[in-house]
Design a protein around this motif. Structure first.
Motif, PDB file in Angstrom:
ATOM      1  N   LEU A 188       0.887  -1.142  -0.051  1.00  0.00           N
ATOM      2  CA  LEU A 188       0.070   0.039   0.078  1.00  0.00           C
ATOM      3  C   LEU A 188       0.903   1.220   0.085  1.00  0.00           C
ATOM      4  O   LEU A 188       0.528   2.415  -0.569  1.00  0.00           O
ATOM      5  CB  LEU A 188      -0.892   0.021   1.154  1.00  0.00           C
ATOM      6  CG  LEU A 188      -2.000   0.983   1.396  1.00  0.00           C
ATOM      7  CD1 LEU A 188      -3.053   0.543   0.070  1.00  0.00           C
ATOM      8  CD2 LEU A 188      -2.683   0.732   2.515  1.00  0.00           C
ATOM      9  N   ASP A 189       2.051   1.236   0.739  1.00  0.00           N
ATOM     10  CA  ASP A 189       2.945   2.272   0.677  1.00  0.00           C
ATOM     11  C   ASP A 189       3.967   2.290  -0.439  1.00  0.00           C
ATOM     12  O   ASP A 189       4.804   2.980  -0.483  1.00  0.00           O
ATOM     13  CB  ASP A 189       3.660   2.492   2.006  1.00  0.00           C
ATOM     14  CG  ASP A 189       4.143   1.562   2.666  1.00  0.00           C
ATOM     15  OD1 ASP A 189       4.249   0.297   2.026  1.00  0.00           O
ATOM     16  OD2 ASP A 189       4.908   1.509   3.402  1.00  0.00           O
ATOM     17  N   GLY A 190       3.737   1.333  -1.505  1.00  0.00           N
ATOM     18  CA  GLY A 190       4.368   1.456  -2.727  1.00  0.00           C
ATOM     19  C   GLY A 190       5.727   0.788  -2.591  1.00  0.00           C
ATOM     20  O   GLY A 190       7.006   1.123  -3.570  1.00  0.00           O
ATOM     21  N   TYR A 191       5.969  -0.391  -2.007  1.00  0.00           N
ATOM     22  CA  TYR A 191       7.217  -1.188  -1.815  1.00  0.00           C
ATOM     23  C   TYR A 191       7.016  -2.354  -2.432  1.00  0.00           C
ATOM     24  O   TYR A 191       5.994  -3.152  -2.343  1.00  0.00           O
ATOM     25  CB  TYR A 191       7.823  -1.370  -0.321  1.00  0.00           C
ATOM     26  CG  TYR A 191       8.180  -0.079   0.281  1.00  0.00           C
ATOM     27  CD1 TYR A 191       9.403   0.769  -0.127  1.00  0.00           C
ATOM     28  CD2 TYR A 191       7.160   0.644   1.128  1.00  0.00           C
ATOM     29  CE1 TYR A 191       9.625   1.960   0.539  1.00  0.00           C
ATOM     30  CE2 TYR A 191       7.657   1.872   1.619  1.00  0.00           C
ATOM     31  CZ  TYR A 191       8.944   2.692   1.591  1.00  0.00           C
ATOM     32  OH  TYR A 191       9.228   3.739   1.963  1.00  0.00           O
ATOM     33  N   TRP A 226       5.802 -11.671   1.927  1.00  0.00           N
ATOM     34  CA  TRP A 226       4.404 -10.920   2.270  1.00  0.00           C
ATOM     35  C   TRP A 226       3.573 -10.722   1.258  1.00  0.00           C
ATOM     36  O   TRP A 226       2.391 -10.822   1.262  1.00  0.00           O
ATOM     37  CB  TRP A 226       4.846  -9.552   2.938  1.00  0.00           C
ATOM     38  CG  TRP A 226       5.593  -8.573   1.763  1.00  0.00           C
ATOM     39  CD1 TRP A 226       6.965  -8.553   1.934  1.00  0.00           C
ATOM     40  CD2 TRP A 226       5.151  -7.738   1.167  1.00  0.00           C
ATOM     41  NE1 TRP A 226       7.133  -7.920   0.809  1.00  0.00           N
ATOM     42  CE2 TRP A 226       5.950  -7.185   0.283  1.00  0.00           C
ATOM     43  CE3 TRP A 226       3.770  -7.403   0.379  1.00  0.00           C
ATOM     44  CZ2 TRP A 226       5.956  -6.203  -0.949  1.00  0.00           C
ATOM     45  CZ3 TRP A 226       3.545  -6.603  -0.545  1.00  0.00           C
ATOM     46  CH2 TRP A 226       4.757  -6.002  -1.112  1.00  0.00           C
ATOM     47  N   LEU A 227       4.177 -10.930  -0.060  1.00  0.00           N
ATOM     48  CA  LEU A 227       2.999 -10.791  -1.189  1.00  0.00           C
ATOM     49  C   LEU A 227       2.215 -11.945  -1.186  1.00  0.00           C
ATOM     50  O   LEU A 227       1.101 -11.862  -1.887  1.00  0.00           O
ATOM     51  CB  LEU A 227       4.001 -11.030  -2.592  1.00  0.00           C
ATOM     52  CG  LEU A 227       4.632  -9.618  -2.802  1.00  0.00           C
ATOM     53  CD1 LEU A 227       5.535  -9.797  -4.103  1.00  0.00           C
ATOM     54  CD2 LEU A 227       3.844  -8.397  -3.157  1.00  0.00           C
ATOM     55  N   LEU A 228       2.806 -13.069  -0.731  1.00  0.00           N
ATOM     56  CA  LEU A 228       1.829 -14.565  -0.769  1.00  0.00           C
ATOM     57  C   LEU A 228       1.261 -14.682   0.428  1.00  0.00           C
ATOM     58  O   LEU A 228       0.669 -15.836   0.691  1.00  0.00           O
ATOM     59  CB  LEU A 228       2.763 -15.763  -1.090  1.00  0.00           C
ATOM     60  CG  LEU A 228       3.531 -15.431  -2.315  1.00  0.00           C
ATOM     61  CD1 LEU A 228       4.682 -16.416  -2.519  1.00  0.00           C
ATOM     62  CD2 LEU A 228       2.652 -15.316  -3.613  1.00  0.00           C
ATOM     63  N   SER A 229       1.131 -13.778   1.312  1.00  0.00           N
ATOM     64  CA  SER A 229       0.646 -14.011   2.956  1.00  0.00           C
ATOM     65  C   SER A 229      -0.982 -13.802   2.788  1.00  0.00           C
ATOM     66  O   SER A 229      -1.727 -14.318   3.836  1.00  0.00           O
ATOM     67  CB  SER A 229       1.054 -13.155   3.796  1.00  0.00           C
ATOM     68  OG  SER A 229       1.013 -11.687   3.546  1.00  0.00           O
ATOM     69  N   ILE A 230      -1.716 -13.397   1.907  1.00  0.00           N
ATOM     70  CA  ILE A 230      -3.081 -13.204   1.762  1.00  0.00           C
ATOM     71  C   ILE A 230      -3.629 -14.511   1.068  1.00  0.00           C
ATOM     72  O   ILE A 230      -3.215 -14.803   0.177  1.00  0.00           O
ATOM     73  CB  ILE A 230      -3.518 -12.036   0.867  1.00  0.00           C
ATOM     74  CG1 ILE A 230      -2.902 -10.855   1.603  1.00  0.00           C
ATOM     75  CG2 ILE A 230      -4.815 -12.087   0.659  1.00  0.00           C
ATOM     76  CD1 ILE A 230      -3.638  -9.402   0.987  1.00  0.00           C
ATOM     77  N   LEU A 254       1.036  -2.116   4.937  1.00  0.00           N
ATOM     78  CA  LEU A 254       2.240  -0.949   5.101  1.00  0.00           C
ATOM     79  C   LEU A 254       3.478  -1.495   5.728  1.00  0.00           C
ATOM     80  O   LEU A 254       3.561  -2.083   6.639  1.00  0.00           O
ATOM     81  CB  LEU A 254       1.557   0.053   5.844  1.00  0.00           C
ATOM     82  CG  LEU A 254       0.343   1.020   5.443  1.00  0.00           C
ATOM     83  CD1 LEU A 254      -0.235   1.742   6.576  1.00  0.00           C
ATOM     84  CD2 LEU A 254       0.573   1.705   4.306  1.00  0.00           C
ATOM     85  N   LEU A 255       4.419  -1.536   4.665  1.00  0.00           N
ATOM     86  CA  LEU A 255       5.607  -2.133   5.086  1.00  0.00           C
ATOM     87  C   LEU A 255       6.429  -1.061   6.001  1.00  0.00           C
ATOM     88  O   LEU A 255       7.198  -1.501   6.516  1.00  0.00           O
ATOM     89  CB  LEU A 255       6.298  -2.636   3.715  1.00  0.00           C
ATOM     90  CG  LEU A 255       5.766  -3.764   3.121  1.00  0.00           C
ATOM     91  CD1 LEU A 255       6.460  -4.199   1.926  1.00  0.00           C
ATOM     92  CD2 LEU A 255       5.576  -4.962   4.051  1.00  0.00           C
TER      93      LEU A 255
END
Length: 180
Positions: A13-16, A26-30, A141-142
């Motif tokens: 969400l914060d662009g990282y 974290w990309l695969l955590s949902i 938000l990272l």
């Protein structure tokens, strides 16, 4: 056929695109129990080849398993000397300026390109060479990490051509370069 440089990437969400430790887990955590690809296969079907940076190539090599790309892959790196033996025949190494790299790839008949990797995407944006972007926003938000976008010398206008919610959590937005 028109030349086209496209981006398909996920960001926080914060662009990282990676966290402070250069991790992307974290990309695969949902939860995605039905393993929806969120348009990736349709996107890949529309491109001729993939251009990625060394860092992205190294991340992909770390995935293990079968090579994930059904299209030719070009790694842009001025620091790599050669492609590791396990990836020879699957990946081509290119060095030099972006315009020279594009000429080499276009001369081989690859006109619709998938541009991948933070540094490479930023280089293409600085040269105003991105035609469209599909940005999948993971609602985390990272607070730091590797930013998708860097500084630019001039304003680049894009128009939103599609926005949707995927798997109930994730926003996916498609932008096209507005050259008006």
């Amino acid at each position: 056929m028109d030349k086209r440089n496209s981006v398909f990437i996920a960001t926080s969400l914060d662009g990282y695109i990676a966290d402070r430790h250069d991790k992307i887990d974290w990309l695969l955590s949902i939860p995605n129990p039905e393993q929806q690809d969120m348009g990736y296969q349709d996107f890949i079907a529309e491109i001729d080849a993939i251009l990625m940076g060394r860092n992205t190539f190294e991340v992909v090599c770390g995935f293990g398993g079968d090579w994930p790309y059904p299209k030719p892959v070009f790694v842009l790196s001025n620091s790599m000397e050669s492609i590791p033996p396990a990836y020879q025949g699957k990946v081509n190494l290119l060095k030099g300026e972006i315009q020279d790299v594009l000429k080499t790839v276009h001369d081989q008949g690859y006109l619709r390109l998938y541009i991948d990797g933070g540094v490479v995407i930023q280089q293409f944006l600085k040269e105003d060479l991105i035609d469209d972007m599909i940005i999948t926003t993971i609602p985390y938000l990272l607070g730091g990490g590797t930013s998708l976008f860097g500084s630019l010398d001039k304003l680049l206008k894009f128009k939103c051509v599609e926005a949707k919610v995927e798997i109930g959590y994730i926003a996916q937005t498609k932008y096209s370069r507005d050259r008006s």
